[in-house]
Each structure stands twice: as structure tokens, then as C-alpha cells.
Design an enzyme around this catalytic site. Structure first.
Site, mmCIF file in Angstrom:
data_model
loop_
_atom_site.group_PDB
_atom_site.id
_atom_site.type_symbol
_atom_site.label_atom_id
_atom_site.label_comp_id
_atom_site.label_asym_id
_atom_site.label_seq_id
_atom_site.Cartn_x
_atom_site.Cartn_y
_atom_site.Cartn_z
ATOM 1 C CG HIS A 19 16.014 7.907 0.746
ATOM 2 N ND1 HIS A 19 17.301 7.421 0.776
ATOM 3 C CD2 HIS A 19 15.765 8.398 1.980
ATOM 4 C CE1 HIS A 19 17.813 7.642 1.982
ATOM 5 N NE2 HIS A 19 16.904 8.226 2.720
ATOM 6 C CE LYS A 50 -4.308 1.500 0.238
ATOM 7 N NZ LYS A 50 -5.111 1.192 1.439
ATOM 8 C CG ASN A 56 14.876 6.209 9.514
ATOM 9 O OD1 ASN A 56 15.952 5.944 9.010
ATOM 10 N ND2 ASN A 56 14.636 7.349 10.127
ATOM 11 C CD GLU A 67 -7.548 0.138 -6.423
ATOM 12 O OE1 GLU A 67 -7.749 -0.176 -7.616
ATOM 13 O OE2 GLU A 67 -8.097 1.100 -5.872
#
Length: 531
Positions: A531, A288, A432, A342
Site C-alpha cells: 500500500h 515510474k 491491487n 531521471e
């Protein structure tokens, strides 16, 4: 057509293609419906003649035979002069040199990328597949698009024929669009060759491989426009990298459901990347907003799904579900009777399972095909203002020989298995990242926080909300703990073992905290920021 949209006549066409799909019908329409003289070479000329199209060989047109086993056949002034000659400017010199204008160039290049994608292709074969005459004609026609029409893609045959039928020639807007397409075609072709010669796909550490070249020019081909991007006010499209050979969403077969959105594709890619990391047992990954919210391995896919879902039922609602083995009807029934999803994706799906999924018309169902253990991500590109960041994909997985026990207590065999499982999951969680796991399933996931302690607390709260017990579980952290507070938080939750990279200047303090709590801790020497 606007008053400035000039029309260039097409009286003579040069056709030389490796992809011959539809070219015979196109050439026949040019010749029979519009009186266009057809020049051609080699295999294309033979094929057109067999199709009943009148063709003049390029060697007859130039008066020079093909030489060097066809290496030199179109590199001739009567070809390039015919393409490059400026109508109204170079007419006198063209007449003096007996150069007839060539108004249409239909060229697509030797299939270099398809050739090098074959595992048995040797270097000599690859080099022979580098087209020289084709790009030269293509670039010449694109440069002189004021007078010449270029076609590199069979999908554009109809547009040229429509212009001829309606306007008696190719419109300027058509020529300009096709010229841009032509230069993009040669750019991609040259990039593929440069990448091959530079050893771009060679393994890291190869001193002869220029994996990150001085000029990085990726070229992608648009597959489809998307309804919109991350938000409705943003335009978006899906592009494909022609050199990509591993199982991916770009080439996945969509067997049912609404068209995939930008966000669907981004989340499904995250799910596929994560589930590929598990090849020892049936696995399910639920994603998600680009983060795994539940991951599990089990003896069968249905059990793996139920355990993954149990990690975070709330976040799993409307999620992307990825599996690493053929998905059957039992698993399909478990999903559709339990939640709204989905996207479902798997390497294979049985007909019975597809029948179950068909009851949910809007559910997107994708079959990726099998993936190899050697599938690699290649280079990862991240746009930034004014440029790109380019890096190797983080495709390194951990083996036991890399682990270093740093505490007085060592993990049990069962804990070690869970630590390795949790470590794999953490690699796909946004930094993190904190992952609690037990018995091959996630218990809680904390993602994307500015503080690692906050991620640990969120993972613990997620577990509590799902009615799962953190006490006795293991914890994985994608990067080292800069302070002991992360371990103290784990101790408060009852975590039994921790796996983390190590490398903090306060490692001794962190190890002491683990020893005080009787926690076993392993250092990997490798981090997995995402990231």
C-alpha cells in the site's frame, strides 16, 4: 546578537572524544587563542599532548585515579559538579568542595554502532563498548546549557570558536542548539544499545527477540536538506539510520547529475528494492511513480534493459532505471540513445559507461556498491495521524516447494519460470497488483487500482499499447481473486497460467473458472499487499 542572547564564558574545557577528527586544532585554538584550560582523559589526552597542546589529566584534576581499566574516570563530583553547578546559585558549595567550573564539554561516545556492525563482534566486546561516563557528562552539560557549552560533533567546532572570537563566549542560541543536539545524540545511542540487547535484528520467530518493543524510538541523522518534498510547498530532508548496513540510496555514491529530489529518492528506492529480488541473471527494473512499469531478466544487461523498456515505453520516459550487475558502455549507449531517464543506479558502473552518461549532464547516476543476498529491510515505518505503524519488511521470497497446483492443467517448465518471475515483480507493484509476463520479461503491469479486475484490464491495455501479446503469457496477482471475474478477464486475454495466493471463500469458483478456460493455476499461500 539580540539583547536576550546571553554569552557564557569558556575558561575551562573537558575534552574526551572517540572521534578525534579536528579535535587537536580545536583544542589548540581554545588554549592558545582564548586561554582556555584543557582537561582530558586517556587516549584523547595523549593525542593532544603529542599535538603540542597543554593538557591536565582528569585524574590530576579530581585527585582520583582512573580505575577498572578506565571504566571509572570521569564519574566524580569535581567533574559533574563542575558541569552541573549553576553559576550564581551553587558558587558557595562549589568553593567549599573545591569544585572548579567546567564551561565547555567536548564529548562523543564510544563507537557502539560501528562495533556491533562488524560481523566478528562478540557480545562481550559489544558490552564493553557501551559508554557510561560520556553520556553522563553529555547529559549534564546539555541540562546546564544556561552556563555550559556542549559539543558532540566536530562540525560544531568552528561555531564555538566563532562565538569566542566575536563575543568572548558561547551565545545562548549556540548553547541551546548544541544542547538539543546532545540529547538527540544520547537518544540515538541509547536506542542502538536497547535494540541490540533486545535482539531487534533477530529473525522472526525468535521468542527471545523483542522485534517490536513496547517503546519504539527510532533516531535518524540528517544527511541533507532537499529542495522540497513531493510538492514545492513541502519541506523535506534525507535522514540516515546509523544501524543500516545494507546497500541503500542513503550511502550510494552520486557520480553525476542534479541533486536528487524527494520523489527521485522514493522512486529510486522502489527500483532498488525490486531489482535486488533478482540475483540469478542480469536484470533491469524501470520504475515510474513508485511502481515497476517494466522488468526483465536476460543474458546481459543491455537485453534486459531493452525488454524492460518494451513493456511500457510511454511510462518509462523520465523513469528510474535500476540494474543488478555492473553496467557497461553498451548498456549506457542503449539507454541514452533511446530515452530520457531521471536516475540510473547499479552496484557498479564502468568508466566507459560513465563517459557515455556524462553527455547527459542532468542525468543522476548512482553507484550503490554490491549488495549481499542476506540484505534485509528490517522494520518498515509508516506515519499515521497520532502515531506510527511499524512492521517487518516484506522480504519473503517464494520457492517451488511452497507452490500448490490447484487446477487440472499444470504449468509447463517454462511457464513455471515465468510465474515465479511475475510473482517477484508483483511483490513490488502497488495493490491491487496484476503482472503479465513471458520469457523473463513483463508484458503488462496493472497497479494501484481499487478493483483487481481493473488492474487486469489496465495491464492488458498497457500490453496492447506497447504492441505486446498477452495471449500465452502468465499472470501474477499479489492477493487472491475474490470472484471468478479476474480469471475470466485473464481467459479473455489468453493468459496460459496464473499464480496467486489463494485463500478466498470462493476459491472453488475461481479454480472452476480456470479449469473451464484450460488455465494452469498455482496457489502460493502468501500474499504481497503493497500500500
Amino acid at each position: 546578537m539580540t539583547s536576550t542572547d546571553t554569552v557564557a564564558p569558556i575558561r575551562r574545557a573537558l575534552i574526551s572524544v572517540s572521534d578525534k577528527t579536528g579535535v587537536a586544532d580545536f583544542a589548540r585554538a581554545l588554549a592558545e587563542d582564548h586561554g582556555v584550560e584543557i582537561l582530558s582523559t586517556g587516549g584523547t589526552a595523549r593525542m593532544l599532548r603529542e599535538a603540542g597542546v597543554t593538557v591536565t589529566d582528569v585524574s590530576s584534576h579530581t585527585g582520583a585515579p582512573e580505575i577498572m581499566d578506565g571504566r571509572v574516570k570521569t564519574l566524580h563530583p569535581k567533574i559533574h559538579g563542575g558541569i552541573l553547578g549553576r553559576r550564581g546559585t551553587d558558587d558557595a558549595v562549589m568553593a567549599e568542595q573545591e569544585i572548579a567550573p567546567i564551561d565547555l564539554v567536548v564529548v562523543n561516545l564510544y563507537p557502539f554502532e560501528q562495533t556491533i556492525a562488524k560481523p566478528d563482534t562478540d557480545r562481550a566486546t559489544a558490552i564493553e563498548t557501551i559508554d557510561i561516563g560520556g553520556p553522563a557528562m553529555l547529559r549534564a552539560a546539555a541540562k546546564n546549557h544556561a552556563d555550559v557549552t556542549l559539543v558532540v560533533d566536530g562540525a560544531d567546532y568552528a561555531a564555538v570558536l566563532d562565538d569566542l572570537a566575536q563575543h568572548g563566549g558561547a551565545r545562548e542560541t549556540t548553547r541551546r542548539r548544541l544542547a538539543a543536539k546532545g540529547f538527540a545524540h544520547t537518544a540515538g545511542y541509547d536506542r542502538a544499545i536497547a535494540a541490540y540487547l533486545a535482539g531487534e535484528d533477530a529473525s522472526p520467530g525468535n521468542a527471545q527477540a523483542d522485534a517490536l518493543p513496547a517503546r519504539y524510538a527510532p533516531v535518524y541523522t540528517k544527511r541533507t536538506d532537499l529542495r522540497y518534498g513531493e510538492n514545492p510547498h513541502q519541506r523535506a530532508a534525507l535522514y540516515a539510520d546509523g544501524r543500516h548496513t545494507e546497500a541503500s540510496l542513503v550511502d550510494a555514491k552520486v557520480v553525476q547529475g542534479k541533486p536528487l529530489s524527494y520523489n527521485n529518492l522514493a522512486d529510486a528506492d522502489a527500483a532498488l528494492s525490486c531489482v535486488k529480488a533478482f540475483d540469478q541473471a542480469p536484470a533491469c527494473v524501470i520504475v515510474k511513480h513508485a511502481n515497476p512499469c517494466g522488468v526483465a531478466v536476460a543474458p546481459d544487461l543491455t537485453s534486459a534493459y531493452r525488454r524492460a523498456f518494451a513493456t511500457d515505453p510511454v511510462s518509462s520516459f523520465g523513469g528510474i532505471l535500476a540494474f543488478n550487475a555492473e553496467l557497461g558502455a553498451d548498456t549506457a549507449e542503449a539507454i541514452v540513445s533511446n530515452q530520457f531517464a531521471e536516475v540510473i543506479l547499479a552496484p557498479a558502473i564502468t568508466e566507459d559507461a560513465l563517459a557515455v552518461f556524462s553527455k547527459k549532464k542532468n542525468l543522476r547516476v548512482l553507484i550503490t556498491g554490491p549488495w549481499r543476498k542476506s540484505d534485509k529491510g528490517g522494520l518498515v515505518v509508516k506515519p499515521i495521524a497520532g502515531g506510527l505503524l511499524v512492521q517487518d519488511d516484506d522480504d519473503q521470497l517464494l520457492d517451488r516447494s511452497q507452490l500448490k497446483a490447484v487446477t487440472k492443467t499444470e504449468p509447463t517448465g517454462e511457464q513455471l519460470q515465468d510465474l515465479l518471475f511475475a510473482w517477484r515483480v508483483a511483490k513490488y507493484v502497488k495493490s491491487n497488483a496484476i503482472v503479465y509476463a513471458r520469457d523473463g520479461a513483463t508484458v503488462g503491469v496493472g497497479a494501484g487500482q481499487m478493483s483487481r479486475v481493473d488492474s487486469a484490464r489496465i495491464a492488458r491495455q498497457k500490453a496492447a499499447d506497447a504492441g505486446l501479446e498477452v495471449a500465452g503469457s502468465v499472470m501474477a496477482s499479489d492477493a487472491f481473486f475474490p470472484f471468478r471475474d479476474g480469471i475470466d478477464t485473464a481467459a479473455e486475454a489468453g493468459v496460459a497460467a496464473v499464480i496467486q495466493p489463494g485463500g478466498s471463500i470462493r476459491d472453488d469458483e475461481v479454480i472452476a473458472a480456470a479449469d473451464e478456460a484450460g488455465i494452469a493455476m498455482l496457489f502460493t499461500g502468501m500474499r504481497h499487499f503493497r500500500h
